[in-house]
Motif scaffolding. Structure first.
Motif, PDB file in Angstrom:
ATOM      1  N   GLY A 201     -15.681  -8.978   2.167  1.00 54.41           N
ATOM      2  CA  GLY A 201     -14.831  -8.202   3.180  1.00 54.41           C
ATOM      3  C   GLY A 201     -13.848  -6.573   2.928  1.00 54.41           C
ATOM      4  N   ILE A 202     -13.885  -6.985   1.440  1.00 52.50           N
ATOM      5  CA  ILE A 202     -12.269  -6.282   1.211  1.00 52.50           C
ATOM      6  C   ILE A 202     -13.041  -4.574   1.924  1.00 52.50           C
ATOM      7  CG2 ILE A 202     -13.730  -5.432  -1.031  1.00 52.50           C
ATOM      8  CD1 ILE A 202      -9.794  -6.136  -0.060  1.00 52.50           C
ATOM      9  N   GLY A 203     -14.254  -4.060   1.879  1.00 51.26           N
ATOM     10  CA  GLY A 203     -14.442  -2.695   2.199  1.00 51.26           C
ATOM     11  C   GLY A 203     -14.035  -2.597   3.535  1.00 51.26           C
ATOM     12  N   HIS A 204     -14.393  -3.241   4.603  1.00 54.57           N
ATOM     13  CA  HIS A 204     -14.170  -3.458   5.586  1.00 54.57           C
ATOM     14  C   HIS A 204     -12.720  -3.902   6.715  1.00 54.57           C
ATOM     15  CE1 HIS A 204     -18.751  -3.916   6.167  1.00 54.57           C
ATOM     16  NE2 HIS A 204     -18.664  -3.365   7.452  1.00 54.57           N
ATOM     17  N   ILE A 205     -12.331  -4.300   5.631  1.00 51.14           N
ATOM     18  CA  ILE A 205     -10.760  -4.330   5.618  1.00 51.14           C
ATOM     19  C   ILE A 205      -9.890  -3.320   5.955  1.00 51.14           C
ATOM     20  CG2 ILE A 205      -8.470  -6.014   4.796  1.00 51.14           C
ATOM     21  CD1 ILE A 205     -10.632  -8.272   4.455  1.00 51.14           C
ATOM     22  N   LEU A 206      -9.882  -2.756   4.473  1.00 51.32           N
ATOM     23  CA  LEU A 206      -9.431  -1.044   4.089  1.00 51.32           C
ATOM     24  C   LEU A 206     -10.185  -0.578   4.497  1.00 51.32           C
ATOM     25  CD1 LEU A 206      -9.359  -2.356   0.157  1.00 51.32           C
ATOM     26  CD2 LEU A 206      -7.486  -2.282   2.035  1.00 51.32           C
ATOM     27  N   LYS A 207     -11.339  -0.105   5.473  1.00 47.98           N
ATOM     28  CA  LYS A 207     -11.482   1.222   6.157  1.00 47.98           C
ATOM     29  C   LYS A 207     -10.797   0.342   8.192  1.00 47.98           C
ATOM     30  CE  LYS A 207     -14.690   4.512   7.037  1.00 47.98           C
ATOM     31  NZ  LYS A 207     -14.458   5.704   5.929  1.00 47.98           N
ATOM     32  N   ASN A 208     -10.792  -0.375   8.758  1.00 46.97           N
ATOM     33  CA  ASN A 208     -10.461  -0.562   9.555  1.00 46.97           C
ATOM     34  C   ASN A 208      -8.449  -0.573   9.302  1.00 46.97           C
ATOM     35  OD1 ASN A 208     -12.752  -1.238  10.767  1.00 46.97           O
ATOM     36  ND2 ASN A 208     -12.989  -2.913  10.158  1.00 46.97           N
ATOM     37  N   ALA A 209      -8.293  -0.710   8.046  1.00 50.39           N
ATOM     38  CA  ALA A 209      -6.550  -0.186   8.171  1.00 50.39           C
ATOM     39  C   ALA A 209      -6.386   1.094   7.608  1.00 50.39           C
ATOM     40  CB  ALA A 209      -6.023  -0.727   6.552  1.00 50.39           C
ATOM     41  N   GLY A 210      -7.004   1.769   8.111  1.00 55.77           N
ATOM     42  CA  GLY A 210      -7.653   3.301   7.507  1.00 55.77           C
ATOM     43  C   GLY A 210      -7.620   3.755   6.342  1.00 55.77           C
ATOM     44  N   CYS A 211      -8.124   3.707   5.399  1.00 50.38           N
ATOM     45  CA  CYS A 211      -8.253   3.573   4.027  1.00 50.38           C
ATOM     46  C   CYS A 211      -9.192   5.167   4.123  1.00 50.38           C
ATOM     47  CB  CYS A 211      -8.643   2.795   3.116  1.00 50.38           C
ATOM     48  SG  CYS A 211      -6.992   1.635   2.804  1.00 50.38           S
ATOM     49  N   ASP A 212      -9.528   6.339   3.386  1.00 47.77           N
ATOM     50  CA  ASP A 212     -10.388   6.825   3.255  1.00 47.77           C
ATOM     51  C   ASP A 212     -11.476   6.916   2.075  1.00 47.77           C
ATOM     52  OD1 ASP A 212      -9.574   9.357   5.047  1.00 47.77           O
ATOM     53  OD2 ASP A 212      -7.468   9.768   4.063  1.00 47.77           O
ATOM     54  N   PHE A 213     -10.558   5.767   0.673  1.00 44.91           N
ATOM     55  CA  PHE A 213     -11.347   5.684  -0.388  1.00 44.91           C
ATOM     56  C   PHE A 213     -10.273   4.550  -1.021  1.00 44.91           C
ATOM     57  CE2 PHE A 213      -7.530   8.367  -1.971  1.00 44.91           C
ATOM     58  CZ  PHE A 213      -6.799   7.335  -2.724  1.00 44.91           C
ATOM     59  N   VAL A 214     -11.342   3.712  -1.812  1.00 44.18           N
ATOM     60  CA  VAL A 214     -10.992   2.899  -2.795  1.00 44.18           C
ATOM     61  C   VAL A 214     -11.031   3.336  -3.967  1.00 44.18           C
ATOM     62  CG1 VAL A 214     -11.035   0.335  -3.045  1.00 44.18           C
ATOM     63  CG2 VAL A 214     -11.207   1.036  -1.253  1.00 44.18           C
ATOM     64  N   LEU A 215      -9.743   2.691  -4.817  1.00 43.99           N
ATOM     65  CA  LEU A 215      -9.569   2.948  -6.759  1.00 43.99           C
ATOM     66  C   LEU A 215      -9.882   1.202  -6.888  1.00 43.99           C
ATOM     67  CD1 LEU A 215      -9.374   4.218  -8.827  1.00 43.99           C
ATOM     68  CD2 LEU A 215      -6.586   4.018  -9.170  1.00 43.99           C
ATOM     69  N   PHE A 216     -10.943   0.873  -7.166  1.00 40.16           N
ATOM     70  CA  PHE A 216     -11.480  -0.277  -7.979  1.00 40.16           C
ATOM     71  C   PHE A 216     -11.175  -0.259  -9.679  1.00 40.16           C
ATOM     72  CE2 PHE A 216     -14.491  -3.577  -9.126  1.00 40.16           C
ATOM     73  CZ  PHE A 216     -14.393  -4.265  -7.438  1.00 40.16           C
ATOM     74  N   ASP A 217     -10.302  -1.223  -9.260  1.00 41.46           N
ATOM     75  CA  ASP A 217     -10.209  -1.644 -11.596  1.00 41.46           C
ATOM     76  C   ASP A 217     -10.657  -2.346 -12.068  1.00 41.46           C
ATOM     77  OD1 ASP A 217      -8.006  -0.514 -13.521  1.00 41.46           O
ATOM     78  OD2 ASP A 217      -7.695  -2.367 -12.989  1.00 41.46           O
ATOM     79  N   CYS A 218     -11.274  -1.653 -13.307  1.00 38.87           N
ATOM     80  CA  CYS A 218     -11.907  -2.309 -14.041  1.00 38.87           C
ATOM     81  C   CYS A 218     -10.934  -2.250 -15.424  1.00 38.87           C
ATOM     82  CB  CYS A 218     -13.437  -1.929 -14.736  1.00 38.87           C
ATOM     83  SG  CYS A 218     -14.001  -2.313 -13.431  1.00 38.87           S
ATOM     84  N   GLU A 219      -9.905  -1.684 -15.875  1.00 34.33           N
ATOM     85  CA  GLU A 219      -9.325  -1.756 -16.710  1.00 34.33           C
ATOM     86  C   GLU A 219      -7.992  -2.879 -17.325  1.00 34.33           C
ATOM     87  OE1 GLU A 219      -6.241   1.095 -18.844  1.00 34.33           O
ATOM     88  OE2 GLU A 219      -6.591   1.729 -17.088  1.00 34.33           O
ATOM     89  N   HIS A 220      -7.581  -3.423 -15.683  1.00 29.96           N
ATOM     90  CA  HIS A 220      -6.698  -4.332 -16.055  1.00 29.96           C
ATOM     91  C   HIS A 220      -6.481  -5.180 -15.264  1.00 29.96           C
ATOM     92  CE1 HIS A 220      -3.721  -1.793 -18.378  1.00 29.96           C
ATOM     93  NE2 HIS A 220      -3.563  -0.558 -17.017  1.00 29.96           N
ATOM     94  N   SER A 221      -7.564  -5.415 -14.342  1.00 25.60           N
ATOM     95  CA  SER A 221      -7.966  -6.617 -13.408  1.00 25.60           C
ATOM     96  C   SER A 221      -8.604  -7.591 -14.211  1.00 25.60           C
ATOM     97  CB  SER A 221      -9.232  -6.693 -12.377  1.00 25.60           C
ATOM     98  OG  SER A 221     -10.276  -5.474 -12.854  1.00 25.60           O
ATOM     99  N   GLY A 222      -9.992  -6.886 -14.846  1.00 19.45           N
ATOM    100  CA  GLY A 222     -10.501  -8.677 -15.671  1.00 19.45           C
ATOM    101  C   GLY A 222     -12.265  -8.317 -14.609  1.00 19.45           C
TER     102      GLY A 222
END
Length: 274
Positions: free
Chosen positions: A28-49
């Protein structure tokens, strides 16, 4: 900026607002952030694992919400860059980009011929498993992709003008903590040295018409850096936002409940003797 693609955002000098995902790659993360007003998401693979199986699923979740993703891969290795692109990333972010030679290697891994040297794989995730004319598809992918180069070293600042001038670089993204460490002043974001470095990068982006971005920990910092020329503003991260919200609620409950009078307990009646 509803439903803008990453390419459209990179061609627009207006403010773009996003969020940093480092922990919660839920369906659900996409719809959660879209409905929060986000224009984009920065999805991290450097520090997240996060591994590439997670990236592939997360890109689908974000696509379903029509929320473009910048995937920050862990290194400048071809396998990290090209695989993220094949999985459908609209934007790719690379840490520690310091020289034009490094940037050219990134562009070569992101772009198909004639703009780069990326290995061709068509009819897969990045083109929605569609067929079509090969040359047209290669050109479409090159137009679609956007490259975000992180300025995190003194050398990167020194080369900011050359990096911003490169046709395949769309945005310089300041990694503020690593940059402060490289400048010899860890965490000193108000030092003259750090602020001069920020101004150098901002001037390079203005000179060459490129976008400029960073992660901002709070609203005040975001507004301050918008005034410095930053138009990609990534507001905080999922872990810290969630933790702060829960802490605020728990602290409020603890304070209110401790201060409140304890309700009287009803007295138990003695059982009648038989």
């Amino acid at each position: 900026m509803s439903h803008a693609t990453m390419r459209e955002m990179c061609e627009d000098s207006g403010p773009k607002f996003g969020h940093f995902v480092v922990e919660f790659a839920t369906p659900g993360i996409g719809h959660i952030l879209k409905n929060a007003g986000c224009d984009f998401v920065l999805f991290d693979c450097e520090h997240s694992g996060f591994g590439f199986e997670t990236v592939k699923s997360a890109v689908r979740y974000l696509e379903a919400a029509r929320l473009p993703a910048i995937i920050r891969v862990p290194s400048r290795e071809y396998q990290h860059i090209a695989r993220a692109m094949d999985m459908g990333a609209e934007g790719i972010m690379l840490p520690m980009v310091s020289t034009p030679e490094e940037a050219q290697g990134i562009i070569d891994a992101v772009k198909y011929v004639p703009e780069g040297k990326r290995g061709v794989a068509l009819g897969i995730a990045h083109d929605a498993y569609r067929g079509g004319d090969v040359l047209a598809k290669l050109a479409a992918q090159n137009r679609r992709s956007a490259v975000f180069a992180q300025i995190e070293t003194k050398e990167g600042v020194d080369n900011a003008d050359a990096l911003a001038a490169m046709p395949g670089i769309d945005c310089l993204w300041v990694g503020h903590f690593d940059l402060s460490c490289s400048l010899g002043e860890p965490g000193q974001f108000q030092s003259r040295t750090f602020l001069d470095a920020i101004d150098t990068v901002a001037q390079a982006c203005r000179r060459h018409g490129k976008r400029l971005g960073r992660l901002v920990p709070d609203v005040a910092t975001g507004i301050e850096y918008y005034g410095k020329g930053f138009d990609f503003l990534c507001y905080a991260g999922d872990v810290w936002t969630y933790q702060a919200a829960v802490k605020s609620g728990i602290d409020g409950l603890r304070e209110g409940c401790v201060a409140a009078p304890v309700p009287e307990q009803p007295q138990k009646k003695n059982a009648e003797k038989g």
